[in-house]
Design an enzyme around this catalytic site. Structure first.
Site, short mmCIF file in Angstrom:
data_model
loop_
_atom_site.label_atom_id
_atom_site.label_comp_id
_atom_site.label_asym_id
_atom_site.label_seq_id
_atom_site.Cartn_x
_atom_site.Cartn_y
_atom_site.Cartn_z
N CYS A 12 -15.43 8.25 -12.88
CA CYS A 12 -15.05 7.78 -14.21
C CYS A 12 -15.92 8.46 -15.26
O CYS A 12 -17.15 8.48 -15.16
CB CYS A 12 -15.20 6.26 -14.31
SG CYS A 12 -14.73 5.61 -15.94
N CYS A 31 -18.44 15.43 -22.14
CA CYS A 31 -18.58 16.09 -23.45
C CYS A 31 -19.51 15.34 -24.39
O CYS A 31 -19.70 15.75 -25.53
CB CYS A 31 -17.21 16.25 -24.10
SG CYS A 31 -16.33 14.69 -24.38
#
Length: 1114
Positions: A935, A951
């Site tokens: 996840c 990110c």
């Protein structure tokens, strides 16, 4: 509508005027067209398409006599002027700010438009169709008014106003069109002048002038002015068509006179276009000396005044000036502005006869339409409601008045000349030593420069201050008569000077006595009353008040008691002032005079002062005041007359003091009970004595009214209630609605599901949820002790969003106030400690230890730092445990050295690489030796910041601030090179992207052995807790000893390190989806093939930058 020439002309003028008004919205632009439409000979039903003109005239003048109908027409003109302004505001390009609504609470609107029958119908035609509580407004769906319709209705309003104004003035050319609507228009009155004047040209015989009898005037119009004469009898100053002042004369049209507007329309016809017109030379006329506006009508030799007709009638209506003889200078013209309503040249509003300022635009009567001269603020009031000071007598008048209430001089009149003061003949020195005050006309003596009466100063010599015509010129006479001169009678002694001198002396004497009395504590009223008693003697009023006033007050009390006894004994049918039960007073003295009535000196003194020192009036006033006080006490429930009179006597006649004395015995049992040691019995809502319970509620709980107390008892008496008395009282204080109170008393806590009143519920500022006090305390106690500070959110909805720093700071500032009273002291102290750590984490020098969970502030600038808690060292940049080989090496060089020389690191292979390049929290910079697979939604255990591990972009629970984002749930915005998208690519595709850019990657384990299970550490959720454990998934050959998931992560990390753009390997569907995601225009051009189209999309997509926060560690 018929096609007659008049109708065609009407339509032509109407279209032109409507076009002008709808574009400019200025009434002045269509003034000439409106005058033309009003003068066209058409019935009202054909002339007015929108307005019901006949019905408006009938309704506003029905069942009234002639005078009342004329007043109604005048009010109708004013209302139509205001409606005209509403229409012009709607058609004007620069409309007012509040054009959408019309308020009825405006006093001008109520007295004009609202008072006129049919006024609101005009507003409906404008578009004000939505009924509001306080007025009318446009519907919500209407954004702009219908300019064409509003202009058409406004033109008809202006035309009707002009026609009614012409009817009132008697200048309407087709008055026969109104005979069936207004029957009184045919009535004519013959008026005569109420003043006796001397006609010019008549000779005077002897010393007595010849007095001529008044002559009748011509037939009058609706307002008493002469009706419009025929064309042949027009005066030089009247237009042949509209009756206004003419400026041109046409010899080709039988020397008919025209104004500018009528000349433009009349000579527009082709047959009259070549007529030559001559301008009329206007001569200046002398104006009235009072109003300065109208032409002179008569001259009065007695007053030395040149007056217009209106000012002459007002000025000579005074009894002292009625007998003055005046000489007529010019005949009265029917269009005189002083005798008829006048039209404002700026806004075309028709104002009343005596109005000085326009009621709409507040401009002066003589102001021109194009006038730009700034008027002096002293000459014209800024508003018609501003008070103004008369220049003659200095009295301040109301803004609505035109004439002074004292001297009856007009508002704009100048100061009148001062009458010369007669003096004894030959007394030149006396005349030169006296001067008259210009403000109060008091005669003062030089050399003083301040008036002795009004105390106003004169800077220079009073004679220099006055104009030459007003200065007093002393007459130099001698006792010897001049030869050839008639003997003159000696002037009488000026009685006015004596009166002024006597008034001044009396006033100064009274002021002196009042000031002396104030020093001795005596009021001016007592001085005045004492002077009324001893004014003829030389006794000092203060001495008289000390020696004689007590005896006089006793005498007044005795006289009042005697009058009261006579009422009782005489049985004269008059109701007695004070009733007694027959007991005889035991006390005798100055304060209890009389046998039955008990009166005090204090009451007698108040009555004596109220009567102004008159003894007889003081007796009557004393009995009247006592009767009023007795009736007031009787209304409060005290029926015993003897007790009331005794209480009033002891209190000096004060009702409050008497009431306190009468209530004292009644409150004695209550005082005994409240000072006793027994506890106060509880309030029983079922007690039979309801009034007693209400009184106790009022005394104990400070309820606002008796009705609220009854409401409390009724709620407590309802079957099956579980409310406490305090809860019900608190709810009743907030509202008097029983249903609303029940809702306040029945609130379910979403945590414990129990019922509580609203006063026992607690809410947070970040949401609308409410929980009981106990659940609120327990939730935040557990959150402070066992959880992170970012877990201290609402227990029901989880608000606020902890990723928003601005919202989080304001939330904690208000939460601190709420937790101060509900948490234990040690828990509240722990909350402040965690709040302090949360604030320290924002400091750029704050560091988390990689060996323990402690944080501290590092002030040094070296790479090596030691944790003050566990005493272990680590690097401040790469956050790795410190080793001696790291000395004098950068973090990248030290990482490369470990790959080449550390056997343990080499044995771990890519699993160690992924661990060293694990997850770093972008908020608190805490590092986790974990991989990014699984996840992507990662929650930092130190600061509870939620972000994407691929990110580092934040996750939002609700709507975010990203433009054009429509997601309201949990989401984040990922760049195209984030692991969130690339983890779905197959390893060969990722390897192809690396090979295309010349980047090397591993396919075999570094130690040369193939393990069966992946050993990369992950964060797993087991039993509701997050635990770090190995991956354990079966590995595949050719993937460097890792499972496929972590091998993809390894390849993506190389792509991120070298900042490679994955868009180069997108197929057509992926390219289109990526362009839509990053808001790139995907519109295909005309005749564009697929290859060109995809190339263009790829070029635009690659212009979108890669992720700024993507980890690019080497």
């Amino acid at each position: 509508m018929s096609s007659s020439p008049a109708s065609v002309h009407m339509d032509e003028v109407r279209r032109k005027a409507q076009s002008l008004l709808s574009s400019s919205g200025v009434a002045q632009d269509v003034k000439a067209e409106v005058q033309t439409m009003a003068s066209i000979a058409l019935p009202l039903s054909e002339k007015y398409c929108h307005l019901e003109a006949e019905a408006m005239l009938r309704d506003n003048t029905a069942s009234r006599n002639r005078l009342e109908a004329l007043e109604s027409l005048s009010r109708l003109v004013k209302a139509l002027s205001i409606l005209e302004k509403y229409g012009c505001n709607l058609t004007c390009p620069a409309r007012p700010r509040y054009w959408r609504s019309v308020k009825h609470n405006n006093p001008v609107f109520r007295t004009t438009v609202d008072a006129m029958k049919g006024g609101r119908r005009v507003l409906y035609l404008y578009g004000y169709t939505n009924q509001q509580i306080d007025g009318l407004s446009f519907p919500d769906e209407v954004s702009e008014p219908d300019a064409e319709k509003v202009a058409a209705v406004t033109l008809e309003v202006m035309t009707l106003r002009t026609e009614v104004d012409m009817l009132i003035k008697g200048t309407h050319p087709y008055i026969e069109n109104f005979k069936d609507i207004l029957p009184f228009v045919e009535q004519q009155d013959v008026t005569v002048s109420d003043s006796v004047v001397i006609l010019p040209g008549e000779e005077q015989r002897g010393d007595k002038p010849q007095v001529l009898s008044p002559s009748p005037k011509p037939a009058q119009s609706l307002l008493g002015q002469s009706l419009k004469p025929s064309a042949g009898s027009l005066t030089q100053s009247e237009c042949n068509l509209c009756g206004r002042a003419s400026s041109l004369v046409c010899p080709s049209c039988d020397n008919q006179h025209f104004c500018d507007a009528c000349d433009d329309l009349f000579h527009r016809h082709p047959s009259r276009a070549n007529h030559k017109r001559d301008k009329i030379q206007k001569t200046e006329q002398e104006t009235c000396t009072i109003c300065g506006i109208s032409a002179v009508y008569a001259q009065c030799s007695a007053c030395v005044q040149s007056l217009c007709l209106n000012c002459d009638m007002l000025f000579h209506s005074h009894p002292d000036r009625k007998g003055h003889n005046r000489t007529i200078v010019t005949p009265v013209k029917t269009s005189s502005p002083s005798l008829s309503p006048w039209e404002c040249s700026h806004c075309t509003t028709v104002n009343e006869i005596r109005a000085v300022l326009c009621s709409t635009c507040e401009r002066p009567r003589l102001a021109t339409a194009a006038s730009t001269v700034q008027e002096s603020p002293m000459s014209v009031p800024t508003s018609p409601n501003t008070e103004w000071q008369c220049k003659s007598c200095t009295v301040v008048n109301q803004g609505s008045s035109i004439l002074c209430i004292v001297c009856e001089r007009p508002r704009l009149a100048t100061r009148p000349p001062v009458a010369p003061v007669s003096s004894n003949p030959g007394s030149l020195s006396d005349a030169g030593s006296k001067w008259t005050c210009q403000f109060c006309t008091y005669v003062n003596t030089k050399p003083t420069g301040v008036c002795e009466m009004c105390n106003l100063s004169c800077k220079d010599s009073p004679g220099d201050l006055l104009p030459q015509s007003l200065q007093q010129t002393p007459s130099i006479t001698t006792d010897q008569p001049q030869p050839g001169a008639k003997p003159q009678p000696k002037p009488r002694v000026h009685m006015e000077l004596k009166r002024q001198k006597r008034m001044r002396e009396d006033g100064l004497n009274l002021i002196h006595q009042i000031r002396e009395a104030e020093k001795r504590g005596v009021s001016p009223e007592e001085v005045y009353a004492a002077l009324c008693m001893c004014g003829g003697s030389n006794i000092n009023p203060c001495d008289w008040l000390t020696s004689e006033l007590p005896h006089l007050l006793d005498e007044i009390c005795a006289m009042a008691a005697s009058v009261q006894l006579n009422y009782k004994a005489g049985d004269s049918g008059i109701h007695p002032m004070v009733e007694r039960d027959g007991e005889e007073s035991e006390e005798r003295g100055p304060n209890a005079t009389g046998e039955d009535v008990k009166l005090s000196r204090a009451e007698a003194k108040l009555a004596w002062l109220a009567a102004g020192g008159d003894t007889d009036r003081a007796v009557t006033q004393l009995l009247r005041d006592r009767h009023v006080k007795m009736r007031e006490l009787h209304s409060l429930g005290f029926r015993d007359v003897a007790q009331c009179e005794e209480a009033l006597r002891l209190s000096g006649g004060e009702v409050k003091g008497a009431l306190s004395l009468l209530q004292r015995p009644l409150l004695e049992p209550f005082h005994q009970r409240i000072w006793a040691d027994q506890p106060e019995p509880p309030i029983d809502p079922k007690h039979p004595d309801k009034q007693r319970m209400c009184r106790r509620l009022l005394a104990l709980y400070d309820l606002p009214s008796w009705g609220r107390c009854e409401l409390v008892l009724s709620l407590l008496q309802e079957p099956g209630v579980t409310y406490s008395l305090e809860d019900v009282v608190q709810a009743v204080k907030e509202s008097h609605d029983k249903d609303f109170i029940r809702r306040l008393l029945n609130n379910e806590c979403p945590c414990c599901l129990c019922i509580f009143p609203r006063s026992k519920m607690q809410s947070l500022t970040s949401c609308q949820c409410s929980v009981c006090h106990e659940c609120f305390r327990q939730h935040f106690t557990i959150a402070v002790r066992d959880k992170h500070i970012r877990d201290m959110v609402c227990p029901v909805c989880g608000e606020p969003d902890i990723n928003d720093p601005e919202q989080l700071d304001s939330y904690f500032s208000t939460l601190d106030i709420q937790l101060r009273d509900c948490l234990e002291p040690d828990v509240y102290e722990l909350f402040h400690k965690k709040l302090t750590e949360h604030a320290l984490m924002k400091d750029p020098k704050f560091l988390w230890c990689c060996h323990c969970t402690s944080g501290f502030i590092n002030d040094g600038d070296q790479l090596k730092v030691t944790c003050p808690s566990c005493r272990n060292s680590f690097c401040t940049q790469c956050k790795k445990p410190w080793e001696t080989q790291h000395q004098d090496l950068s973090c990248e060089q030290f990482q490369q050295w470990k790959r080449e020389n550390d056997p343990e690191y080499q044995r771990q292979g890519l699993a160690g690489y992924l661990r060293d390049n694990g997850i770093t929290c972008p908020h608190c910079r805490f590092q986790y030796a974990l991989t990014k697979g699984g996840c992507m939604h990662f929650s930092c255990s130190q600061c509870r910041y939620q972000f994407c591990s691929g990110c580092n972009n934040p996750y939002h629970k609700t709507g975010c601030k990203t433009p054009q984002c429509s997601y309201s749930g949990l989401h984040s915005h990922h760049p195209r090179d984030c692991l969130f998208y690339l983890r779905d690519w197959e390893p060969p595709r990722l390897q192809a992207l690396l090979q295309r850019n010349g980047v090397e990657f591993n396919t075999d384990p570094s130690n040369g052995t193939q393990t069966d299970a992946c050993g990369v550490m992950e964060q797993k959720d087991e039993g509701g807790q997050q635990i770090d454990s190995p991956c354990g998934i079966q590995t595949q050959p050719g993937q460097a000893g890792l499972c496929e998931k972590h091998y993809r992560e390894y390849l993506v990390s190389l792509i991120n390190v070298h900042s490679l753009d994955p868009a180069l390997l997108y197929d057509a569907q992926e390219l289109t989806r990526a362009c839509e995601r990053y808001q790139v225009d995907v519109q295909r051009g005309e005749n564009e093939d697929d290859n060109t189209y995809h190339t263009r999309l790829l070029k635009k997509l690659m212009e979108v930058p890669l992720g700024e926060k993507v980890p690019r560690n080497k």
